[in-house]
Scaffold this motif. Sequence first.
Motif, PDB file in Angstrom:
ATOM      1  N   HIS A  39       1.691   2.179  -5.280  1.00 29.37           N
ATOM      2  CA  HIS A  39       0.086   1.738  -5.484  1.00 29.37           C
ATOM      3  C   HIS A  39      -0.737   2.929  -5.502  1.00 29.37           C
ATOM      4  CE1 HIS A  39      -4.062   0.145  -4.603  1.00 29.37           C
ATOM      5  NE2 HIS A  39      -4.002   1.106  -3.417  1.00 29.37           N
ATOM      6  N   ASP A  59      -9.060   1.225  -7.639  1.00 26.83           N
ATOM      7  CA  ASP A  59      -8.137   0.620  -6.500  1.00 26.83           C
ATOM      8  C   ASP A  59      -8.265  -1.007  -6.680  1.00 26.83           C
ATOM      9  OD1 ASP A  59      -6.865   0.348  -4.056  1.00 26.83           O
ATOM     10  OD2 ASP A  59      -8.654   0.143  -2.863  1.00 26.83           O
ATOM     11  N   ARG A 111       1.799  -7.598  -5.443  1.00 25.33           N
ATOM     12  CA  ARG A 111       1.190  -6.996  -4.135  1.00 25.33           C
ATOM     13  C   ARG A 111       0.715  -7.895  -3.160  1.00 25.33           C
ATOM     14  NH1 ARG A 111      -3.458  -3.266  -4.490  1.00 25.33           N
ATOM     15  NH2 ARG A 111      -2.611  -2.559  -2.772  1.00 25.33           N
ATOM     16  N   HIS A 166       0.916  -1.213   0.081  1.00 30.86           N
ATOM     17  CA  HIS A 166       0.223   0.026  -0.258  1.00 30.86           C
ATOM     18  C   HIS A 166       0.814   1.145   0.013  1.00 30.86           C
ATOM     19  CE1 HIS A 166      -2.540  -3.140   1.331  1.00 30.86           C
ATOM     20  NE2 HIS A 166      -3.543  -2.550   0.967  1.00 30.86           N
ATOM     21  N   HIS A 207      -6.437   7.515  -0.984  1.00 33.56           N
ATOM     22  CA  HIS A 207      -7.583   6.674  -0.188  1.00 33.56           C
ATOM     23  C   HIS A 207      -7.324   5.819   0.582  1.00 33.56           C
ATOM     24  CE1 HIS A 207      -5.640   3.832  -2.983  1.00 33.56           C
ATOM     25  NE2 HIS A 207      -6.288   2.849  -2.528  1.00 33.56           N
ATOM     26  N   ASP A 208      -5.812   5.410   0.798  1.00 31.55           N
ATOM     27  CA  ASP A 208      -5.413   4.516   1.933  1.00 31.55           C
ATOM     28  C   ASP A 208      -4.708   4.876   3.094  1.00 31.55           C
ATOM     29  OD1 ASP A 208      -5.989   1.786   0.988  1.00 31.55           O
ATOM     30  OD2 ASP A 208      -4.321   1.754  -0.288  1.00 31.55           O
TER      31      ASP A 208
HETATM   32 NI    NI Z   1      -5.763   0.867  -2.246  1.00 28.61          NI
END
Ligand code: NI
Length: 202
Positions: free
Chosen positions: A25, A117, A129, A21, A54-55
């Motif tokens: 990413h 995503d 990942r 993450h 977003h993370d």
């Molecule tokens: Ni993500």
Amino acid sequence: MNYQEVEKFVKSKLNNNNNGHGLDHALRVVKNVKLILREVDCQKHICIISAYVHDLIDRKVTNDINHEIQELTSFLKSQIKLTNRECEHILTICSTISYSKNERLTSTEAMVVQDADRLDALGATGIARTIQYSTATHSPIYIEGDKSDDTAIGHFHAKLYKLPDLMNFQVSKQLAAEKIELMKLFETHIISENKHNEEHLH
Ligand code: NI
Ligand code: ADP
């Protein structure tokens, strides 16, 4: 809108991430958002900023979600000069798009970022990942018959192979289906490389 400030902020936050993450990413999710936006009409800057951040308020990235929500809010308002409304919209997107939360999305922008995503969970990058994440959690690559989150290949079945059907837009569904092909091929190789050939066992 100049996204350089956003990228700098996200980079400082994701610098140490080692479970798939990281900044790379976030940048791929931004790229995927732009691909989807060629086919879907909505607020572009909301999608792009959400893709970057977003993370940041996810428990896989931070132990202190409330603190990160505060930092992100203050960044979006004072540095990027977003309105309260825009800021709320982005925070809602970040907190609802996660697969594990299984929440109903409330805007087209959220649907775009969710697909973007999820696309980064598939294909060659998705394989890489998953291995990164499995390494971080000390999970094995493969155990025969396992279809759970306990192994990397198990995770393909538990979640990743389900993603094409869950995509919000046709364009992402198509891209996802292509990426799944490579993963299935990869899985067949892993299975055959793990098979014990009786002739070599004596
Ligand atoms: Ni993500
Ligand atoms: P979401 O943001 O949709 O909740 P996650 O953050 O849970 O998605 O997962 C993002 C990526 O992390 C997955 O696509 C996968 O590559 C990896 N990952 C998550 N859980 C596991 C797991 N149990 N085993 C291996 N990889 C995982």
